[in-house]
Design a protein around this motif. Structure first.
Motif, PDB file in Angstrom:
ATOM      1  N   ALA A 200       1.041  -1.134  -0.219  1.00  0.00           N
ATOM      2  CA  ALA A 200       0.266  -0.069   0.043  1.00  0.00           C
ATOM      3  C   ALA A 200       0.895   1.269  -0.336  1.00  0.00           C
ATOM      4  O   ALA A 200       0.857   2.775  -0.696  1.00  0.00           O
ATOM      5  CB  ALA A 200      -0.518   0.269   1.522  1.00  0.00           C
TER       6      ALA A 200
ATOM      7  N   SER B 280      -3.470  -3.986  -5.954  1.00  0.00           N
ATOM      8  CA  SER B 280      -3.812  -2.636  -5.180  1.00  0.00           C
ATOM      9  C   SER B 280      -3.188  -1.071  -5.824  1.00  0.00           C
ATOM     10  O   SER B 280      -2.316  -2.018  -6.980  1.00  0.00           O
ATOM     11  CB  SER B 280      -3.236  -2.378  -3.768  1.00  0.00           C
ATOM     12  OG  SER B 280      -1.560  -2.307  -4.375  1.00  0.00           O
TER      13      SER B 280
ATOM     14  N   ASN C 192      -8.010  -3.736  -6.550  1.00  0.00           N
ATOM     15  CA  ASN C 192      -8.845  -4.444  -4.981  1.00  0.00           C
ATOM     16  C   ASN C 192      -9.435  -2.852  -4.612  1.00  0.00           C
ATOM     17  O   ASN C 192      -7.862  -2.594  -3.925  1.00  0.00           O
ATOM     18  CB  ASN C 192      -7.334  -4.691  -4.631  1.00  0.00           C
ATOM     19  CG  ASN C 192      -7.716  -6.322  -5.384  1.00  0.00           C
ATOM     20  OD1 ASN C 192      -8.604  -6.682  -6.323  1.00  0.00           O
ATOM     21  ND2 ASN C 192      -6.429  -7.200  -4.534  1.00  0.00           N
TER      22      ASN C 192
ATOM     23  N   ASP D 277     -11.557   3.762  -0.916  1.00  0.00           N
ATOM     24  CA  ASP D 277     -10.376   3.323  -1.872  1.00  0.00           C
ATOM     25  C   ASP D 277     -10.435   3.218  -3.585  1.00  0.00           C
ATOM     26  O   ASP D 277      -9.180   3.285  -3.799  1.00  0.00           O
ATOM     27  CB  ASP D 277     -10.832   1.896  -1.906  1.00  0.00           C
ATOM     28  CG  ASP D 277     -10.136   1.438  -0.348  1.00  0.00           C
ATOM     29  OD1 ASP D 277      -9.836   2.583   0.587  1.00  0.00           O
ATOM     30  OD2 ASP D 277     -10.820   0.378  -0.329  1.00  0.00           O
TER      31      ASP D 277
END
Ligand code: PEP
Ligand code: MG
Length: 591
Positions: free
Chosen positions: A238, A551, A311, A317
């Motif tokens: 991340a 991600s 995702n 997000d």
């Protein structure tokens, strides 16, 4: 639902589509160095002066190593001869913790982090806490034990109050540990903040350790334990920090030793010249900048499309995966967390609509509730199971609570109707064709056009062809598929080598699924953490995978890796990995 008349199995029956070549064993490849040993506690014989673990977040970075200081154990109590002096010592330790947290808050730039640190500093600066500490010394305890007792009392009160205060118990524990450490003359536990760049090493990182991890100072992460789906790995990806896990030998390094971490190959070079670190980091940044330049839909060098998806867990997000072609995994558990009752249809529909509305004309794969085992949800009041990972989790919950699935599908359908997104729905933890058929029927009955299932259980991978007769697509959850293939808890640090997505046995199952997809002409995605590995991406494509979901940070390197390989190259690399003896050789062969 019974299988249609299936052809009899015979030992000669090929494992996958005979027209697809990837399973043919390759000739011995001279690039595989037989000197390369397995991953584990060893130093890496292939690279002198280096250690090896599992690379879980790509990139090259280095610097002096510093360890996460551990929580000190309380020694035996000592008699207090001068209570006033001892009380001052304990209160001074509290003041030092307040000062350290305030320093960190002043240095931090990220808003949430600043708020968290300031709130924690205020808790430590509480006059009631100071008085309680003094009272405990007055009752005969030495400074560390008085601090421990005072925090224990506060903890009980917070827990009894419930709600917001109960949620602050972890912060309180952190303050207790810091204050006790200061009383004992030890470094405060947690992530160091020396004011310069360094490589953070630890046994493993817990979420609490990383809340104030400053990516400006931490160049890379190396942990003794932790696997590809551990908190360390997810955090590193991340933040875009190179990371190596399952590298026990890092424990032996003395603080200040300069290392160079390769988060792709898992090699940690020891005693590197700082100038070499700088050169390697500069070259890596240039490679990343080049990768970011490659934009547009994912495709191989010869133009074969491989959808690159994101995702997410909620609408928040979405910004992070803006570069993706759509969403390959929308985990819906977040909406159900910390709830005493299931969110109703309208609330769910609104939450899903907020996501879909941001994706007009783009694909989004939403996953139905995946509760149980590593994702416990309190409102379900699930009875204790001796082995929750093998119990009622994922789609299995619908056996006991069919109304939960019905409501969720109705909410998804409602949200899809109100937006222009191309919505597909998939179920987690499917094991059999009958489960896939029942799920697909429920999806279509709700008015949704596309149903898929996740491949997370070896049984489902082995029967992928039959499952594809029931559903429109498959999505391989490599986090769980590794866990169930190797009978190794996905959260176990000490079994991390078994959870390596380069394990040839895992790749074999992916090959089965890919071949079934090719034969059926239906898409097969990967949405587990393995999809974020740029070295593995061409291998997955060569095994028949048609989309990769990850991600946002991982997208540029994966996109660039695919753009450099033709599809026949991907197939060749897939064969090399599949026929390697172990994950280390598989990586080396492909690299
Ligand atoms: C997986 O298991 O790989 C997956 C993507 O699902 P989760 O990590 O949410 O279990
Ligand atoms: Mg899963």
């Amino acid at each position: 639902m019974p299988d249609p008349a299936a052809p009899p199995l015979s030992p000669a029956e090929p494992a996958i589509d005979p027209a697809a070549p990837p399973l043919a064993e390759p000739a011995i490849d001279p690039t595989i160095d037989p000197a390369i040993g397995p991953a584990g506690p060893v130093s890496d014989p292939a690279v002198p002066g280096s250690l090896r673990g599992i690379g879980v977040s790509p990139g090259l970075a280095g610097g002096p190593v510093l360890r996460v200081a551990e929580v000190p154990a309380l020694p035996e109590p000592t008699p207090v001869t001068e209570p006033a002096v001892e009380a001052d010592r304990a209160v001074a330790a509290l003041a030092e913790v307040v000062a350290e947290l305030t320093r960190r808050a002043d240095r931090a730039t990220e808003r949430t982090l600043v708020d968290v640190l300031r709130a924690q500093a205020m808790m430590a600066d509480d006059p009631v806490l100071r008085d309680t500490v003094r009272d405990q010394v007055g009752a005969g305890l030495d400074a560390p034990h008085a601090v421990d007792a005072a925090f224990a009392g506060h903890r009980t009160a917070f827990e009894a109050a419930g709600g917001y205060l109960a949620e602050r118990v972890a912060d309180l524990d952190d303050l207790r540990n810091r204050t006790v450490a200061v009383c004992l003359g030890r470094p405060m536990p947690g992530v160091p903040s020396p004011g310069h760049r360094y490589v953070l090493t630890a046994r493993d990182l817990a979420p609490a350790d990383t809340v104030d991890l400053d990516p400006e100072q931490v160049a890379a992460l190396v942990t003794e334990e932790g696997g590809p789906t551990s908190h360390t790995a997810i955090l590193a990806r991340a933040l875009g920090l190179p990371a190596v896990v399952a590298c026990p030998a890092v424990r032996e390094l003395s603080e200040g030793t300069v290392v160079l971490v390769d988060g792709g190959t898992g090699v940690v070079r020891v005693g590197v010249d700082p100038a070499e670190v700088t050169a390697a980091e500069t070259a890596d940044r240039a490679r990343l900048a080049e990768a970011v330049e490659v934009t547009g839909p994912g495709r191989t060098a010869d133009g074969r499309p491989v959808a690159l998806l994101g995702n997410i867990g909620s609408a928040r997000d979405l910004a992070a995966v803006a570069g993706a072609e759509g969403i390959g995994l929308f985990r819906t558990e977040l909406l159900f967390l910390d709830r005493s009752r299931e969110p109703g249809l309208a609330e769910q529909a609104e939450a899903y609509r907020r996501v879909f509305a941001e994706l007009p004309g783009r694909r989004v794969v939403i996953r139905t509730l995946d509760a149980g085992a590593d994702k416990p949800l309190s409102f379900l009041n699930q009875p204790d199971e001796p082995n929750p990972a093998l119990g009622v989790r994922g789609l299995r919950l619908a056996r006991q609570r069919p109304e939960l699935l019905r409501t969720q599908l109705a909410a998804i359908a409602e949200a899809a109707r109100r937006t222009g997104a191309e919505v597909s729905v998939m179920a987690p933890m499917v094991a059999t064709r009958a489960e896939a058929a029942e799920f697909a029927a429920a999806v279509y009955a709700a008015g949704l056009p596309r149903a898929g299932v996740m491949i997370e259980v070896p049984a489902a991978a082995l029967r992928a062809g039959q499952l594809l007769e029931e559903v429109d697509f498959l999505s391989i959850g490599t986090n769980d598929l590794s866990q169930y293939t190797f009978a190794a808890d996905r959260q176990s640090g000490v079994l991390a080598d078994l959870l390596d997505p380069w394990q040839p046995a895992l790749l074999r199952l992916i090959a089965e699924v890919g071949a079934a997809g090719r034969a059926a002409g239906k898409p097969v995605g990967v949405c587990g953490e393995a999809a974020a590995d740029p070295l593995l991406a061409p291998v997955l494509v060569g095994l028949g995978v048609t989309s990769l979901s990850m991600s946002g940070r991982a997208l540029p390197r994966v996109r660039a890796a695919l753009a450099q390989r033709s599809y026949p190259d991907c197939e060749r690399l897939a064969r090399l990995a599949l026929y390697a003896d172990d994950p280390v050789r598989a990586r080396e062969a492909v690299a």
